[in-house]
Design a protein around this motif. Structure first.
Motif, mmCIF file in Angstrom:
data_model
loop_
_atom_site.group_PDB
_atom_site.id
_atom_site.type_symbol
_atom_site.label_atom_id
_atom_site.label_comp_id
_atom_site.label_asym_id
_atom_site.label_seq_id
_atom_site.Cartn_x
_atom_site.Cartn_y
_atom_site.Cartn_z
ATOM 1 N N LEU A 37 0.815 -1.213 0.000
ATOM 2 C CA LEU A 37 0.000 0.000 0.000
ATOM 3 C C LEU A 37 0.849 1.262 0.000
ATOM 4 O O LEU A 37 0.388 2.317 -0.428
ATOM 5 C CB LEU A 37 -0.939 0.009 1.210
ATOM 6 N N ALA A 38 2.077 1.171 0.471
ATOM 7 C CA ALA A 38 2.958 2.334 0.537
ATOM 8 C C ALA A 38 3.614 2.665 -0.801
ATOM 9 O O ALA A 38 4.240 3.720 -0.933
ATOM 10 C CB ALA A 38 4.030 2.111 1.598
ATOM 11 N N LEU A 39 3.464 1.804 -1.792
ATOM 12 C CA LEU A 39 4.060 2.080 -3.104
ATOM 13 C C LEU A 39 3.446 3.337 -3.694
ATOM 14 O O LEU A 39 2.228 3.519 -3.692
ATOM 15 C CB LEU A 39 3.838 0.895 -4.049
ATOM 16 N N GLU A 40 4.295 4.225 -4.209
ATOM 17 C CA GLU A 40 3.827 5.522 -4.700
ATOM 18 C C GLU A 40 2.986 5.429 -5.960
ATOM 19 O O GLU A 40 2.148 6.278 -6.209
ATOM 20 C CB GLU A 40 5.019 6.454 -4.930
ATOM 21 N N ASP A 44 -5.639 5.478 -5.219
ATOM 22 C CA ASP A 44 -6.489 5.159 -4.072
ATOM 23 C C ASP A 44 -7.439 4.012 -4.400
ATOM 24 O O ASP A 44 -7.754 3.208 -3.539
ATOM 25 C CB ASP A 44 -7.277 6.396 -3.621
ATOM 26 N N PHE A 45 -7.905 3.935 -5.648
ATOM 27 C CA PHE A 45 -8.777 2.832 -6.048
ATOM 28 C C PHE A 45 -8.057 1.495 -5.901
ATOM 29 O O PHE A 45 -8.625 0.516 -5.407
ATOM 30 C CB PHE A 45 -9.261 3.009 -7.489
ATOM 31 N N GLU A 46 -6.789 1.441 -6.302
ATOM 32 C CA GLU A 46 -6.014 0.201 -6.174
ATOM 33 C C GLU A 46 -5.765 -0.130 -4.698
ATOM 34 O O GLU A 46 -5.857 -1.297 -4.295
ATOM 35 C CB GLU A 46 -4.692 0.329 -6.925
ATOM 36 N N GLN A 73 -4.956 7.954 0.501
ATOM 37 C CA GLN A 73 -4.535 9.339 0.315
ATOM 38 C C GLN A 73 -5.671 10.337 0.502
ATOM 39 O O GLN A 73 -5.468 11.412 1.036
ATOM 40 C CB GLN A 73 -3.936 9.520 -1.074
ATOM 41 N N TYR A 74 -6.852 9.996 0.023
ATOM 42 C CA TYR A 74 -7.949 10.964 -0.001
ATOM 43 C C TYR A 74 -8.988 10.643 1.067
ATOM 44 O O TYR A 74 -9.132 9.499 1.497
ATOM 45 C CB TYR A 74 -8.593 10.998 -1.386
ATOM 46 N N ARG A 75 -9.720 11.675 1.481
ATOM 47 C CA ARG A 75 -10.636 11.531 2.615
ATOM 48 C C ARG A 75 -11.714 10.482 2.359
ATOM 49 O O ARG A 75 -12.069 9.728 3.253
ATOM 50 C CB ARG A 75 -11.237 12.874 3.011
ATOM 51 N N LYS A 76 -12.261 10.397 1.151
ATOM 52 C CA LYS A 76 -13.300 9.401 0.882
ATOM 53 C C LYS A 76 -12.737 8.000 1.046
ATOM 54 O O LYS A 76 -13.380 7.128 1.621
ATOM 55 C CB LYS A 76 -13.899 9.579 -0.508
#
Length: 126
Positions: A37-40, A44-46, A73-76
């Motif tokens: 999950l930390a891969l840049e 966010d969907f992935e 990354q995003y609030r949703k």
């Protein structure tokens, strides 16, 4: 000879789910998931897809859930992950204290509390 095999389903109160009966995701599996999950390059969907797949097969403790929510990354995405992982938490009574700080806005925190509220209400009735 007759050989009987059976499966016992332990039925407990909804708010006791997972406690003592289900172990959280192993540290090794969790570390691999968290590294992925930390891969840049991941969207966010992935990340959300990976969290959903992991939650379908594993329980999590509150600290693991917080780390997974923080990976979004995003609030949703953070809110969706927090709501999803609540249903897989082995320690739902501590979940709010640990995970709420990962959500950036009061409205997101309130949305998670609203999801958790029926659980707390049922616990108060018993």
């Amino acid at each position: 000879t007759v050989k009987l095999e059976y499966t016992a389903l332990l039925s407990v109160k909804r708010h006791d789910r997972g406690i003592c009966f289900s172990a959280p995701m192993s540290e090794f599996k969790f570390a691999r998931l968290h590294e992925t999950l930390a891969l840049e390059g991941l969207s966010d969907f992935e990340r959300w897809s990976l969290i959903k797949m992991a939650a379908a097969l594993n329980y999590v403790n509150s600290l693991q859930a917080k780390a997974l929510v923080d990976a979004m990354q995003y609030r949703k995405g953070k809110l969706d992950a927090a709501v999803l992982l609540f249903s897989r938490a082995i320690d739902p009574k501590q979940y709010g204290d640990v995970v709420l700080e990962s959500l950036g806005t009061d409205s997101d925190r309130q949305a998670l509390v609203d999801v958790m509220h029926p659980l707390q209400e049922a616990a108060d009735k018993d």
